[in-house]
Design an enzyme around this catalytic site. Structure first.
Site, PDB file in Angstrom:
ATOM      1  CB  CYS B  56     -22.799 -29.469  21.545  1.00  0.00           C
ATOM      2  SG  CYS B  56     -24.923 -29.078  21.533  1.00  0.00           S
ATOM      3  CG  ASN B  57     -26.598 -32.532  23.477  1.00  0.00           C
ATOM      4  OD1 ASN B  57     -25.668 -32.158  24.097  1.00  0.00           O
ATOM      5  ND2 ASN B  57     -27.754 -31.826  23.024  1.00  0.00           N
ATOM      6  NE  ARG B  58     -28.467 -36.885  19.249  1.00  0.00           N
ATOM      7  CZ  ARG B  58     -28.756 -38.063  19.839  1.00  0.00           C
ATOM      8  NH1 ARG B  58     -28.563 -39.111  19.442  1.00  0.00           N
ATOM      9  NH2 ARG B  58     -29.643 -37.934  20.795  1.00  0.00           N
ATOM     10  CD  GLN B 125     -27.977 -29.415  16.137  1.00  0.00           C
ATOM     11  OE1 GLN B 125     -28.711 -30.146  16.726  1.00  0.00           O
ATOM     12  NE2 GLN B 125     -27.461 -28.799  17.052  1.00  0.00           N
ATOM     13  N   GLY B 194     -17.651 -16.012  20.518  1.00  0.00           N
ATOM     14  CA  GLY B 194     -17.867 -16.696  19.433  1.00  0.00           C
ATOM     15  C   GLY B 194     -19.380 -16.099  18.691  1.00  0.00           C
ATOM     16  CB  ALA B 195     -20.053 -14.741  15.859  1.00  0.00           C
ATOM     17  N   GLY B 196     -21.098 -18.026  16.202  1.00  0.00           N
ATOM     18  CA  GLY B 196     -21.612 -19.399  15.431  1.00  0.00           C
ATOM     19  C   GLY B 196     -23.008 -19.523  15.799  1.00  0.00           C
ATOM     20  CD  GLU B 197     -27.162 -23.810  14.019  1.00  0.00           C
ATOM     21  OE1 GLU B 197     -28.268 -24.407  13.900  1.00  0.00           O
ATOM     22  OE2 GLU B 197     -26.185 -24.441  13.736  1.00  0.00           O
ATOM     23  CG  MET B 198     -23.708 -24.484  19.418  1.00  0.00           C
ATOM     24  SD  MET B 198     -25.458 -25.203  19.834  1.00  0.00           S
ATOM     25  CE  MET B 198     -25.227 -25.301  21.633  1.00  0.00           C
TER      26      MET B 198
END
Lengths: 262, 428
Positions: B56-58, B125, B194-198
């Site tokens: 999300c940052n790069r 990541q 949502g149910a992802g990693e984030m």
């Protein structure tokens, strides 16, 4: 000599305000409040009020200016409680600055020439005590509303300054503001009822307290209306905060009318 | 090691929170399938190895190639074709080559370059990005060693400095903000879309922050079940979002949807007759919440970019720790460079060893017939001869080359090399 002691509370509050201000502006994230300057200043003020009462052999309600001094002490006591409840000392400096101005304003005025019998009654003591406490709490609510509005703008503008981090969260400010208003209104209503009983008992002409009665009624209408409409869902927290902040105006009107009346 | 590896150079092309706003980063995102396409495309353009890191940052592409300039050009070209972002995106990219690229990879994997210093998400990541490239056959020894060493550096930074101590990860920074707006988290209802990693990370952050009541909104119930395993909560289908919005004090959105999930109309309806503020947190990439919701009074919307200021104070306070971390990263980069530099002589060493073993095998074959019927005294004499012969064979080439070098006037050069190789650097 005792008259000079009137200047001690504003000095103590000013010093405490400076310490609070320095602490608030400190860049260090976690700085302990090593010295409870606010408690010291308030304590000194309360001692001064008691000392003056003892020396004069009467209650500290000779004039509205004396009552103002008591109201300032009550305001600071309420702030000390708020500080504990909100777990934040970030609002210390504005409260203490207001206390400095209030107590200095009071100190400028000398004691009354006379102390009539009717103001020495228990009814009068209760009426004024409740009144000054109510007004102090409404002033406190007004400051909390100002803090809410400031914090709201900071967070909406995504300005996460160090000061914003220290000022309590919106919900706490809102809750404490509404609590202060509610208690203040109740105290003021009680004060008004007892004041009416006192006037009836001592046959005090209504004309003497007309200005004050009108301004207190405005304060009550303002705050009761605000709370009622808020509870009814008519006002958002933001509108309530604006009205709460503006609530300082009718409170100042009471003070103004009081200094001109009895 | 083959000769190809000696000539590989590192390259890194990317766009990050430092150089581009979230909106532009969203357009440049390379989710798994796009990353695969890009890595495949680079296969045919002299990039021996390539991997894609998309968070999300790069978003970054790391390459190992003989011609890093060409690899960079190809990367940008393919990236542009795949994502078709706003044309100005190229001005927001950064390019590192050779040693600078190695340095950058180490800094990224060690979270020294992170929005949140010392955050713990980036190593995972990076590892996942490398595994993806490896599974696709696009990560070889160079990137493999680079990433592994960078992760080791990151681990050293986290264990030997206090950089990560109290570090505001993106989600925990959000938790602090939520607390500032909505107050005591234990009394709030937190919705997670949502149910992802984030989403999981956000959930963990809010659980740690003291939140107790959760509503999990997801298209697939089984995925939302994972969140429920972390902390009990109510699972709702995504179409119950309007109702959930009225109940929630905090809503975190982290879906993989391509359009807006939370719209201004939805929020307006939720805020009707409501006095409590609504804290919306959009940690999805691309974003889930329409920025126009901020026009609704009492609504606070924050995205990844907004957390930058929240963590800035944290960054400042930990500057000393950051300096220590930078030193560690530098040391680890040097270690990697030494290792990589040593690889240039590895083919020579391999050939030398191969030749020596061949010589030894030939000598064994030559002496074997004499050993078969010999007495113990004869065996000793044979072994002695064998050792002498083997030593002569080994030293024949260096001796001949030393004499030839002396004739050519390179005696000091060859003497130094021989001393280093055979005499442990001591003077004769």
């Amino acid at each position: 000599m005792i008259e000079l002691t009137r200047w001690i509370p504003p000095l103590a509050y000013a010093v405490a305000a400076l310490f609070y201000l320095r602490q608030t502006m400190s860049p260090v994230e976690k700085r302990p409040t090593s010295v409870p300057w606010g408690i010291f200043a308030t304590g000194i003020h309360l001692v001064q009020i008691v000392a003056m009462a003892l020396v004069r052999h009467r209650l500290p309600y000779g004039t509205m200016w004396e009552a103002l001094s008591v109201a300032v002490a009550v305001l600071m006591v309420s702030y000390m409680m708020l500080e504990r409840l909100a777990k934040s000392d970030a609002l210390g400096s504005p409260f203490l600055l207001l206390a400095t101005v209030g107590s200095a304003w009071s100190a400028f005025h000398t004691e009354p020439a006379r102390w009539p019998i009717h103001v020495q009654s228990a009814l009068f003591l209760t009426h004024v005590s409740l009144g000054v406490s109510g007004l102090a709490l409404l002033t406190s609510a007004s400051l909390l509303a100002a803090a809410w509005l400031w914090q709201y703008r900071q967070l909406r503008a995504r300005n996460f300054s160090s000061l914003s981090r220290r000022v309590p969260d919106l919900v706490t400010l809102d809750r404490l503001g509404i609590a202060s208003t509610s208690v203040g209104v109740v105290l003021l209503i009680l004060s008004g009822v007892i004041g009416a009983a006192w006037m009836r008992t001592f046959q005090v002409p209504l004309g003497l307290a007309l200005d004050k009665s009108v301004t207190v009624s405005i304060v009550l209408l303002w705050n009761v209306g605000m709370i009622a409409l808020r509870q009814n869902g008519k006002f958002s927290s933001q509108t309530t905060a604006w009205l709460g902040f503006a609530g300082i105006i009718p409170v100042l009107l009471v003070l103004w009318s009081g200094t001109r009346g009895l | 090691m083959d000769s190809e590896r000696r000539t590989l150079h590192a390259g890194a092309v990317g766009i990050s929170w430092r150089t581009a706003p979230a909106q532009l980063r969203d357009q440049c995102l390379l989710p798994a399938e796009h990353a695969d396409r890009l890595m495949e495309a680079l296969r045919g353009s002299s990039c021996s190895e390539a991997m894609v890191l998309s968070t999300c940052n790069r978003v970054e592409v790391w390459t190992a190639s003989e011609d890093p300039e060409f690899a960079t050009r190809s990367t940008l070209e393919f990236w542009d074709k795949i994502c078709q972002p706003d044309p100005k995106w190229r001005s927001c990219t950064y390019i590192f080559q050779h040693e600078e690229a190695v340095d950058h990879v180490f800094r990224v994997a060690s979270s020294v370059d992170s929005l949140v210093l010392g955050e713990t998400q980036i190593p995972t990541q990076v590892r996942k990005a490398w595994e993806q490239a490896r599974d696709l056959g696009r990560s070889g020894p160079f990137l493999g060693h680079l990433v592994q060493n960078a992760l080791v550096a990151g681990k050293r930074v986290r264990t030997t400095t206090r950089l990560g101590e109290g570090a505001l990860s993106v989600s925990s920074a959000a938790v602090d903000l939520a607390r500032k707006i909505a107050g005591d988290l234990s009394k709030l209802t937190v919705g997670i879309v949502g149910a992802g990693e984030m989403a999981e990370l956000a959930l963990v952050g809010f659980v740690r922050g003291g939140a107790k009541r959760f509503i999990y909104l997801n298209r697939t119930e089984s995925n939302a079940q994972r969140l429920q395993n972390i902390h009990p909560g109510t699972i709702e289908p995504l179409d119950r979002l309007p109702q959930a919005l009225t109940e929630c004090d905090v809503l975190v959105s982290a879906t993989g949807a391509t359009g807006f999930v939370v719209t201004p109309d939805l929020v307006k309806r939720a805020m009707k007759g409501r006095r409590r503020p609504l804290f919306l947190l959009d940690i999805a990439a691309p974003r889930d919440i329409d920025p126009a919701v901020t026009n609704v009074p009492g609504v606070f919307l924050y995205g990844i970019d907004d957390l930058e200021q929240v963590v800035e104070v944290n960054r400042h306070n930990r500057s000393e720790e950051a300096r220590i971390a930078e030193r560690i990263v530098k040391e680890e980069v040097e270690r990697f460079r030494s290792w990589w530099g040593s690889l240039s002589v590895m083919p020579l060493v391999a050939r030398m060893r191969e030749r020596t073993h061949a010589l030894a095998r030939n000598e064994v074959e030559r002496f074997l017939p004499r050993v078969r019927n010999g007495s113990p005294e004869e065996l000793r004499s044979i072994l002695d001869d064998f050792a002498q012969a083997l030593a002569n064979k080994f030293l024949h080439q260096p001796t001949t080359q030393a004499r030839r070098a002396a004739v050519d006037g390179r005696e000091s050069e060859i003497a130094a090399a021989l001393k280093d190789l055979f005499l442990n650097g001591d003077a004769p």
